[in-house]
Design a protein around this motif. Structure first.
Motif, mmCIF file in Angstrom:
data_model
loop_
_atom_site.group_PDB
_atom_site.id
_atom_site.type_symbol
_atom_site.label_atom_id
_atom_site.label_comp_id
_atom_site.label_asym_id
_atom_site.label_seq_id
_atom_site.Cartn_x
_atom_site.Cartn_y
_atom_site.Cartn_z
ATOM 1 N N ILE A 816 0.877 -1.175 0.000
ATOM 2 C CA ILE A 816 0.000 0.000 0.000
ATOM 3 C C ILE A 816 0.901 1.208 0.000
ATOM 4 C CG2 ILE A 816 -1.761 1.316 1.258
ATOM 5 C CD1 ILE A 816 -2.757 -1.325 2.421
ATOM 6 N N HIS A 817 0.543 2.163 -0.880
ATOM 7 C CA HIS A 817 1.356 3.376 -1.035
ATOM 8 C C HIS A 817 1.221 4.278 0.205
ATOM 9 C CE1 HIS A 817 3.651 6.356 -3.137
ATOM 10 N NE2 HIS A 817 2.685 7.282 -2.886
ATOM 11 N N LEU A 818 2.335 4.799 0.675
ATOM 12 C CA LEU A 818 2.360 5.644 1.898
ATOM 13 C C LEU A 818 2.763 7.070 1.522
ATOM 14 C CD1 LEU A 818 2.319 6.056 5.001
ATOM 15 C CD2 LEU A 818 4.763 5.437 4.978
ATOM 16 N N HIS A 819 1.979 8.014 1.979
ATOM 17 C CA HIS A 819 2.314 9.446 1.899
ATOM 18 C C HIS A 819 2.631 9.929 3.326
ATOM 19 C CE1 HIS A 819 1.182 10.101 -2.306
ATOM 20 N NE2 HIS A 819 0.127 9.279 -2.081
ATOM 21 N N THR A 820 3.751 10.606 3.530
ATOM 22 C CA THR A 820 4.121 11.138 4.866
ATOM 23 C C THR A 820 4.214 12.674 4.825
ATOM 24 O OG1 THR A 820 6.483 10.921 4.391
ATOM 25 C CG2 THR A 820 5.411 9.074 5.499
ATOM 26 N N ASP A 821 3.761 13.260 5.882
ATOM 27 C CA ASP A 821 3.855 14.736 6.088
ATOM 28 C C ASP A 821 4.284 14.939 7.552
ATOM 29 O OD1 ASP A 821 3.757 17.435 6.111
ATOM 30 O OD2 ASP A 821 1.546 17.588 5.876
ATOM 31 N N LYS A 855 -9.538 -1.402 2.652
ATOM 32 C CA LYS A 855 -9.325 -1.705 1.241
ATOM 33 C C LYS A 855 -8.775 -0.492 0.532
ATOM 34 C CE LYS A 855 -12.954 -5.230 1.074
ATOM 35 N NZ LYS A 855 -14.189 -5.702 0.402
ATOM 36 N N ALA A 856 -7.905 0.227 1.233
ATOM 37 C CA ALA A 856 -7.341 1.454 0.673
ATOM 38 C C ALA A 856 -6.138 1.128 -0.172
ATOM 39 C CB ALA A 856 -6.936 2.405 1.781
ATOM 40 N N THR A 857 -5.870 2.001 -1.152
ATOM 41 C CA THR A 857 -4.680 1.896 -1.971
ATOM 42 C C THR A 857 -3.611 2.893 -1.543
ATOM 43 O OG1 THR A 857 -5.596 3.460 -3.565
ATOM 44 C CG2 THR A 857 -6.041 1.090 -3.941
ATOM 45 N N GLU A 858 -4.012 3.896 -0.764
ATOM 46 C CA GLU A 858 -3.070 4.913 -0.268
ATOM 47 C C GLU A 858 -3.390 5.240 1.198
ATOM 48 O OE1 GLU A 858 -3.107 8.383 -2.638
ATOM 49 O OE2 GLU A 858 -2.204 7.413 -4.411
ATOM 50 N N ILE A 859 -2.359 5.420 1.944
ATOM 51 C CA ILE A 859 -2.491 5.833 3.376
ATOM 52 C C ILE A 859 -1.534 7.003 3.621
ATOM 53 C CG2 ILE A 859 -2.107 5.177 5.782
ATOM 54 C CD1 ILE A 859 -2.913 2.328 5.029
ATOM 55 N N THR A 860 -2.041 8.000 4.323
ATOM 56 C CA THR A 860 -1.251 9.215 4.620
ATOM 57 C C THR A 860 -0.984 9.292 6.125
ATOM 58 O OG1 THR A 860 -2.241 10.368 2.739
ATOM 59 C CG2 THR A 860 -1.145 11.718 4.463
ATOM 60 N N LEU A 861 0.275 9.536 6.475
ATOM 61 C CA LEU A 861 0.712 9.714 7.895
ATOM 62 C C LEU A 861 1.212 11.157 8.075
ATOM 63 C CD1 LEU A 861 1.374 8.586 10.719
ATOM 64 C CD2 LEU A 861 3.636 7.961 9.828
ATOM 65 N N ARG A 862 0.492 11.904 8.883
ATOM 66 C CA ARG A 862 0.882 13.285 9.187
ATOM 67 C C ARG A 862 1.237 13.382 10.679
ATOM 68 N NH1 ARG A 862 -3.423 14.100 5.562
ATOM 69 N NH2 ARG A 862 -2.801 15.328 3.714
ATOM 70 N N ILE A 863 2.425 13.963 10.969
ATOM 71 C CA ILE A 863 2.880 14.197 12.363
ATOM 72 C C ILE A 863 3.300 15.659 12.476
ATOM 73 C CG2 ILE A 863 4.509 13.565 14.169
ATOM 74 C CD1 ILE A 863 4.834 10.846 12.789
ATOM 75 N N ARG A 873 -2.023 11.981 12.530
ATOM 76 C CA ARG A 873 -3.216 11.690 11.731
ATOM 77 C C ARG A 873 -2.881 10.555 10.754
ATOM 78 N NH1 ARG A 873 -7.148 15.728 11.526
ATOM 79 N NH2 ARG A 873 -7.678 15.140 9.364
ATOM 80 N N VAL A 874 -3.689 9.509 10.830
ATOM 81 C CA VAL A 874 -3.588 8.368 9.897
ATOM 82 C C VAL A 874 -4.877 8.363 9.046
ATOM 83 C CG1 VAL A 874 -3.349 5.879 9.629
ATOM 84 C CG2 VAL A 874 -2.140 7.075 11.486
ATOM 85 N N SER A 875 -4.765 8.673 7.803
ATOM 86 C CA SER A 875 -5.955 8.741 6.902
ATOM 87 C C SER A 875 -5.743 7.845 5.680
ATOM 88 C CB SER A 875 -6.188 10.185 6.466
ATOM 89 O OG SER A 875 -5.059 10.718 5.799
ATOM 90 N N ASP A 876 -6.876 7.308 5.162
ATOM 91 C CA ASP A 876 -6.801 6.407 3.990
ATOM 92 C C ASP A 876 -7.874 6.812 2.983
ATOM 93 O OD1 ASP A 876 -9.335 4.742 4.421
ATOM 94 O OD2 ASP A 876 -8.261 4.426 6.353
#
Length: 927
Positions: A816-821, A855-863, A873-876
């Motif tokens: 699963i693709h991860l986006h970090t901020d 069933k997400a294809t992308e998940i974003t982690l913001r700290i 914040r963990v969002s999908d």
């Protein structure tokens, strides 16, 4: 050789007489002292005299008015236009209230006020104006006689008295009689006869001052020292009995009777230095001078006798007459001689033990005792008996000897010891250490229990009840160098000293032992009383002699000085005391302010200096003083004749300075003169400042105590908290090891067993993959536990780094693709292993839920750090959470509970078909 020595001594005796005449002229009866301008008198033309009740002598001269305290003349000046003018004084009048008035030759009248001359009557511009001759107090007013008229002084305005009442007339007559008694008459140009209060009278006749006593009213004695022409303007008898003369050219003269006379005054050999002397029962005087041989005074005159003819050059050092009338003489370091049948004989030529004798005495049985450089010996008329001395000392030189009423034998030594004969030997009575090395000059056994001893340098000692009691300078003894002692029938002790003739009563000395505050009364006679020299020589016996008439004779370096105790005329009036000045830190305080209230000084410690004087016109130099500063010392200290004392660094407080003056006859003030003084404190020495400081210290101590107590309690609570955190962390680690690792390891064990039981290749490959996956999970779990418990990883930055690394690895394995901020400006904060572990688990749980259920294809982690909080914040982009399942699964309730336990919070946002967002917050900073 002897004749040359006698002439030499005579020459120096004459020089000493000339020197004595510079201060006070001596004759057989009177002492004459003169003050002129060289001694501070304003001028030698003295017009009039007066004395105020405080003892001050007022002297009016042609050059001005002065007050005399016995030491110094203090000029009184005029005021205004009269300052510095010659005021032409005629008569000085002192009244009972202490006021001082002066009339002038021009009919004027002045008064002394506040130390200055104030004019009450102006001078008259006429040839012979009437003069003010008499003044007196009557019914609260001042009256004066001007010429033959009576006036009353009303302020500055004189009011004539035309018709005097009988009582006022009596007051006038009484004043005239009193003034006539002191030699003043109604006429200003006439001087009469002064009548002394003792009954004597004085008058000037044909240029000579004559004296007459009531016992011999027809016999006049002329004062030989004033045998030249005498002119007197005024006469005054002061309160001490001295006669004062105001002369027009010779200054101020004082005449007082001599209290000490000399034996054979004017006889050359008698005026020389004398070692010892006695008067025999036949009335002859035997005198041992500094030369050789003896001088004998008989009715036929003076005769010189040699002890041994033909060159015996040792002087006599001891004289004694026994009961048989024989006269015994001892020469210096030589033989003992006896005068019998008109010649000298040596009775102990064969007995070497009786030689070098310095003292002799006779017991009641007639035995003669001798003491000197060879010890002590007794002679019973036939045989000499030597006595064993103190065995502790091999060499003892005796200086004096005394035998008591019960034949007790006492001997004194030259090194300060007193010994008593007991049996056949002497024992020491152990004088105090202060007498060590001091010559014992006399011993007087008053009673079997009372022994008096004098020393040259250590004063007087009394042995009573086996205890020695010293009498020295601390109890007022004027001079501790006592050379002789005799007792008179009235129980008075008379002492010769190097500072004059002294006397004190036995009762006063014994009273001082019982009551130390009661000082003995000491009489001191010196040159001011007629002694040519005050040095009463010592070292020979007898040191003093009492003749049957009661006269006491003392050998001196200028002849024999005699005192008649019954004729002394002691001065019973104590000196009046005046304060001259008070200095505070070197700054003088006006004398006028000393009479009113108390003096204020300060603030802070101060230096005090008091100056005072006791008024005694007879012998001001003999006045001694006792002082104390109540508040610092409550006992009086004897200062001698010092008229000033300083106290250094006196602290704040209330004080009273007391001073007592004692005249030369031992009479002291009944009550001390006092000055009250208040030293103000500095502000830091005040009571309120002390209370404030005490209160502040008490409050500070309480606060410090509270702070220390709270700090200790906080430390104790922190210790307990840390202990609880440690226990919880241990429990968590134990639980994690049991739940995660234990279950995983168990599963690995089961899978391994299954592979061993089913060796088919297809099954083995699938089981190995499962086993590998499970092993990786175990390793990850173990890595999490190690990271959570490592101390150096306990920081906010370490948490964020670990979360980012975990999310990347976890989502990579899940494809699963991860986006970090992530915000990288993170503060250095320690958050503790429990919070760190809970935040990690919560974040992992959020990621795990997103992977499993969204069933997400992308998940974003913001700290980020938002204000005072850490926000994760963990969002999908998954399917979201249906409304009916948000509170029933996916671990959302456990997630919120886990965060609440560590002080954080958790929020869920989900839109069906669009995805889910989990927000984790934790407050900053951490406690």
């Amino acid at each position: 050789m002897a004749i040359v020595l006698r002439v030499f001594l005579l020459f120096f005796a004459c020089l000493s007489l000339v020197h004595a005449a510079d201060d006070e002229v001596l004759d057989a009866q009177f002492l004459v002292r003169t003050w002129q301008s060289e001694e501070g008198l304003p001028g030698n033309v003295v017009r009039s005299l007066g004395q105020t009740p405080d003892g001050i002598l007022w002297v009016a001269t042609a050059e001005g008015l002065a007050r005399f305290d016995g030491f110094e003349f203090h000029l009184v000046t005029g005021t205004g236009a009269y300052r510095g003018q010659r005021l032409g004084f005629f008569r000085l009048i002192t009244l009972a209230d202490g006021s001082v008035w002066i009339s002038t030759f021009q009919g004027g009248l002045l008064k002394v006020e506040q130390g200055e001359l104030i004019r009450y009557l102006e001078d008259q511009n006429e040839p012979s104006p009437p003069l003010v001759t008499h003044m007196f107090h009557f019914m609260g007013s001042v009256y004066y006689l001007c010429g033959e008229k009576l006036f009353r002084m009303d302020s500055f305005q004189p009011i004539p008295v035309e018709d005097a009442s009988p009582t006022l007339q009596q007051a006038v007559e009484r004043t005239l009689r009193e003034e006539e008694r002191r030699g003043r008459t109604f006429l200003p140009v006439s001087l009469g006869r002064l009548h002394h209060r003792r009954g004597d009278s004085w008058e000037v006749v044909d240029g000579s001052l004559r004296h007459r006593t009531p016992e011999h009213p027809e016999t006049y004695e002329t004062v030989k020292a004033l045998s030249r022409r005498v002119v007197v303007n005024d006469m005054l008898e002061d309160r001490e009995g001295n006669l004062w003369l105001a002369t027009p050219s010779q200054g101020l003269i004082r005449i007082r009777p001599s209290r000490v006379h000399r034996l054979g005054a004017g006889t050359p050999i008698i005026d020389l230095a004398i070692r010892c002397a006695i008067q025999t029962r036949e009335g002859e005087w035997w005198i041992a001078g500094r030369g050789t041989g003896m001088d004998r005074i008989t009715p036929n005159g003076l005769e010189h006798l040699e002890l041994v003819k033909g060159g015996y050059d040792r002087p006599v050092t001891c004289l004694f007459q026994d009961r048989e009338g024989d006269l015994w003489l001892a020469s210096t370091d030589g033989s003992v001689f006896r005068w019998r049948n008109g010649q000298f004989e040596i009775p102990f030529s064969e007995e070497t033990g009786i030689s070098k004798v310095q003292a002799m005495a006779q017991a009641s049985n007639g035995d003669l005792w001798f003491a000197g450089g060879r010890g002590v010996a007794r002679w019973d008329g036939q045989t000499a008996h030597r006595y064993r001395l103190d065995p502790r000392r091999s060499i003892t030189e005796f200086s004096t000897l005394a035998i008591g009423d019960q034949d007790q034998v006492f001997a004194g030594t030259t090194d300060g010891r007193v010994l008593e004969l007991q049996g056949d030997h002497f024992r020491s009575l152990d004088l105090p250490k202060s007498a060590a090395g001091r010559r014992i000059s006399a011993i007087y056994p008053a009673t079997p229990e009372e022994l008096w001893v004098t020393t040259i340098g250590a004063g007087l000692f009394l042995r009573k009840d086996q205890v020695w009691h010293p009498f020295g300078a601390s109890c007022g003894l004027p001079d501790e160098r006592l050379t002789a002692m005799v007792a008179t029938p009235d129980q008075s002790f008379w002492f010769g000293s190097l500072g004059g003739i002294l006397s004190a009563s036995r009762q006063s000395l014994l009273r001082h032992l019982e009551h130390p505050s009661s000082q003995p009364r000491w009489l001191r006679l010196d040159r001011s009383d007629g002694l040519v020299t005050r040095e009463c020589v010592g070292g020979s016996q007898p040191g003093a002699w009492v003749e049957p008439s009661g006269t006491i004779w003392f050998p001196t370096s200028s002849g024999l000085a005699g005192v008649e105790p019954a004729q002394l005329g002691l001065q019973e009036d104590p000196p009046s005391l005046q304060f001259r000045s008070v200095e505070i830190n070197g700054s003088p305080v006006p004398v006028s302010s000393l009479q009113h209230g108390e003096i204020t000084a300060g603030p802070g410690h101060v230096r005090l200096n008091f100056s005072y004087i006791g008024i005694c016109l007879s012998a001001p130099e003999k006045v001694t003083y006792r002082v104390r500063l109540v508040g610092i010392d409550d006992t009086f200290q004897l200062l001698g004749n010092r008229r000033e004392i300083a106290y250094e660094s006196v602290p704040p407080g209330n004080y009273r300075f007391d001073v007592i003056a004692i005249n030369g006859d031992g009479v002291s003030s009944q009550f001390p003169s006092s000055i009250r003084l208040k030293v103000l404190p500095a502000f830091w020495q005040t009571v309120w400042f002390g209370i404030l400081c005490s209160t502040g210290l008490a409050v500070g101590a309480v606060l410090v105590g509270v702070y220390i107590t709270r700090r200790r309690l906080r430390r104790k609570l922190e210790t307990l908290r840390l202990k609880g955190v440690l226990e919880r962390e241990r429990s968590r680690i134990s639980r994690d090891l049991h739940d995660d690792l234990g279950a995983s390891l168990t599963e690995l064990s089961i899978l391994s067993a299954l592979i061993a039981e089913n060796p088919r290749a297809s099954d083995i490959e699938q089981s190995v993959d499962t086993l590998s996956s499970k092993a990786r999970n175990v390793v990850a779990t173990l890595d999490e536990i190690v990271w959570a418990t490592t101390p150096h990883e306990d920081s906010l930055r370490s948490l964020i780094d670990y979360l980012a690394a975990f999310a990347r690895e976890f989502l990579d394995s899940a494809r699963i693709h991860l986006h970090t901020d992530i915000e990288w400006k993170i503060p250095e904060l320690a958050i503790g292993p429990r919070r760190r572990h809970n935040i990690f688990l919560a974040t992992r749980e959020a990621l795990n839920n997103a992977v499993k259920h969204s069933k997400a294809t992308e998940i974003t982690l913001r700290i980020a750090i938002v204000g005072p909080e850490l926000c994760i914040r963990v969002s999908d982009n998954g399917q979201g959470i249906p409304l009916h399942r948000r509170d029933s699964g996916h671990g959302l309730g456990n997630l919120r509970k886990r965060l609440n336990d560590c002080g954080g919070d958790c929020e869920f946002e989900s839109v069906p078909g669009e995805g889910t967002c989990v927000s984790i917050t934790l407050p900053l900073p951490f406690d």
